[in-house]
Design a protein around this motif. Structure first.
Motif, mmCIF file in Angstrom:
data_model
loop_
_atom_site.group_PDB
_atom_site.id
_atom_site.type_symbol
_atom_site.label_atom_id
_atom_site.label_comp_id
_atom_site.label_asym_id
_atom_site.label_seq_id
_atom_site.Cartn_x
_atom_site.Cartn_y
_atom_site.Cartn_z
ATOM 1 N N LEU A 27 41.986 26.775 21.758
ATOM 2 C CA LEU A 27 43.260 26.477 22.804
ATOM 3 C C LEU A 27 44.137 27.878 22.169
ATOM 4 N N LEU A 30 44.847 30.342 23.746
ATOM 5 C CA LEU A 30 44.074 30.517 25.637
ATOM 6 C C LEU A 30 45.625 30.067 26.397
ATOM 7 N N ALA A 31 46.233 29.264 25.172
ATOM 8 C CA ALA A 31 47.762 29.167 25.337
ATOM 9 C C ALA A 31 48.700 30.378 25.568
ATOM 10 N N ASN A 34 47.790 32.857 28.203
ATOM 11 C CA ASN A 34 48.340 31.686 30.084
ATOM 12 C C ASN A 34 49.467 31.297 30.201
ATOM 13 N N SER A 193 49.967 23.331 33.096
ATOM 14 C CA SER A 193 49.534 23.574 31.953
ATOM 15 C C SER A 193 49.514 22.656 30.431
ATOM 16 N N THR A 196 46.820 22.007 28.719
ATOM 17 C CA THR A 196 46.316 22.540 27.634
ATOM 18 C C THR A 196 47.681 22.096 26.624
#
Length: 408
Positions: A27, A30-31, A34, A193, A196
């Protein structure tokens, strides 16, 4: 000074080891990929919330010399309510950790495979991944020894290895320090977002860690004078864990490619830009994250079952070992043959979504009971922080349940 600190570190580090699992690593990756540094503030707030709740759990464990599930069983007097909460705790943590254990082991495998390649063998239509057996054996040996001090030292070493690996990786990418501070202290979010952000908070403020921490501190400390050690241990360890999560976000933010799905992809992506050693540091961190969670998840499940069901004995008792063995065995089995028990995981996510706000609320209630804590009940400031976290937990819980059913 440093030697004294190391002598008193322990339970908090195990909590940090528990929340930095492969799911958190993925996670955070990906944070960063992105959203760059823009979501560092969400991790910063998560660290504060975790410190507040974990300090309460540690204080409860030391003063009462009981686990959180034991105190809940004793303090809730309404039979129906006690039964409902006991079943929910057992479902969310024992069944939940059994279903998540495969992911913990698979995360450790990704780290090993990034360096050594795959070790798979086909038996007809069945493919066995031998890496999961290696990780399973390491976790089994550490848990079976059943000596708390030994287990603590092993996990502290693994957490320090993980922290070193991820922080070095972040430093290698030469990030803009000013942009990092902006990301930490100036909240930015968009509709894209939101999921996330919720995920980052949800993987850091973990309900099973409250049970794990309350049980671990009473293995280590027995007197109210030890509270100062537990508090320092909690604050330093959770900040250390938060630094690891932030380091992963920072490392991932330096990758321009969007074709990154997990930390193993990130390791491959870093190699051409920052050299092979960046890849190896990240792979080592991912292995340590997987194996520490593969140990703490069965351990937490065993402590919870012990408290909820009133089982007797310590780490070496047959009933305690039976619970963690089942959780670990299922994890190794599902991981080695590549099975993803989707329905069980969905059930566990719903149970955990319900559990976090309920446990946060019960913990706040217990922390104000003088018959349990005497003069060590919550202060007004602690209650205010606790209530804010409770509201966030309710929001996260509702959102998590709706997400499972694809409602929102």
């Amino acid at each position: 000074m440093l030697k004294k600190w190391f002598r008193n570190i322990g339970p908090g580090t195990l909590v940090a080891a528990a929340f930095i699992g492969p799911g958190t690593v993925t996670l955070c990756t990906l944070a960063g990929v992105n959203f760059g540094f823009n979501l560092l503030w969400a991790m910063f707030l998560s660290i504060i919330a975790t410190i507040v709740l974990q300090e309460m759990a540690a204080r409860l464990g030391i003063i009462s010399q009981k686990g959180l599930s034991e105190v809940i069983r004793e303090e809730i007097k309404i039979p129906f309510l006690k039964q409902f909460i006991t079943i929910l705790i057992l479902a969310a943590i024992v069944i939940g950790n059994a279903s998540y254990e495969a992911g913990n082991i698979s995360g450790g495998i990704l780290g090993l495979e990034t360096v050594f390649g795959e070790f798979k063998h086909n038996f007809g239509d069945l493919t066995i991944n031998f890496m999961s057996l290696i990780i399973g054996v390491i976790a089994f040996v550490l848990l079976f020894i059943g000596n708390y001090k030994f287990l603590e030292k092993a996990l502290v070493a693994l957490v320090l290895l993980m922290s070193f690996s991820f922080v070095i990786t972040a430093i290698v990418t030469k990030p803009n320090v000013l942009e990092i501070f902006k990301g930490m202290f100036i909240p930015k979010f968009s509709e894209k977002s939101l999921l996330t952000i919720i995920g980052l908070i949800g993987t850091t403020v973990v309900p099973y860690n409250l049970f794990l921490h309350a049980s671990l501190v009473k293995e280590r400390w027995h007197k109210k004078e030890d509270l100062k050690f537990a508090k320092k241990d909690t604050i330093v360890s959770i900040i250390l864990g938060g630094m690891v999560s932030m380091a992963i976000i920072i490392s991932a933010a330096s990758i321009l490619s969007k074709d990154i799905l997990n930390a193993a992809d990130l390791a491959e992506g870093l190699a051409p830009l920052y050299g092979e050693f960046a890849k190896y540091f990240l792979a080592l961190g991912l292995f340590a994250a997987g194996i520490t969670s593969a140990i703490t998840a069965p351990l937490a499940a065993a402590y919870v079952a012990k408290g909820c069901l009133g089982l007797k004995g310590g780490l070496q008792s047959k009933s305690f070992r039976f619970v963690w063995m089942i959780v670990l065995l299922l994890g190794v089995l599902f991981s080695s043959i590549g099975i993803k028990p989707i329905e069980i995981i969905k059930f566990a996510q719903v149970a955990n979504g319900m559990l976090l706000p309920i446990i946060a609320g019960i913990l706040l209630w217990i922390m104000n009971k003088k018959n349990v804590l005497g003069g060590f009940v919550n202060t007004k400031t602690q209650n205010i922080f606790g209530f804010i976290i409770l509201l966030i937990a309710v929001f996260l819980g509702v959102k998590g349940i709706l997400k499972v059913f694809n409602v929102f």
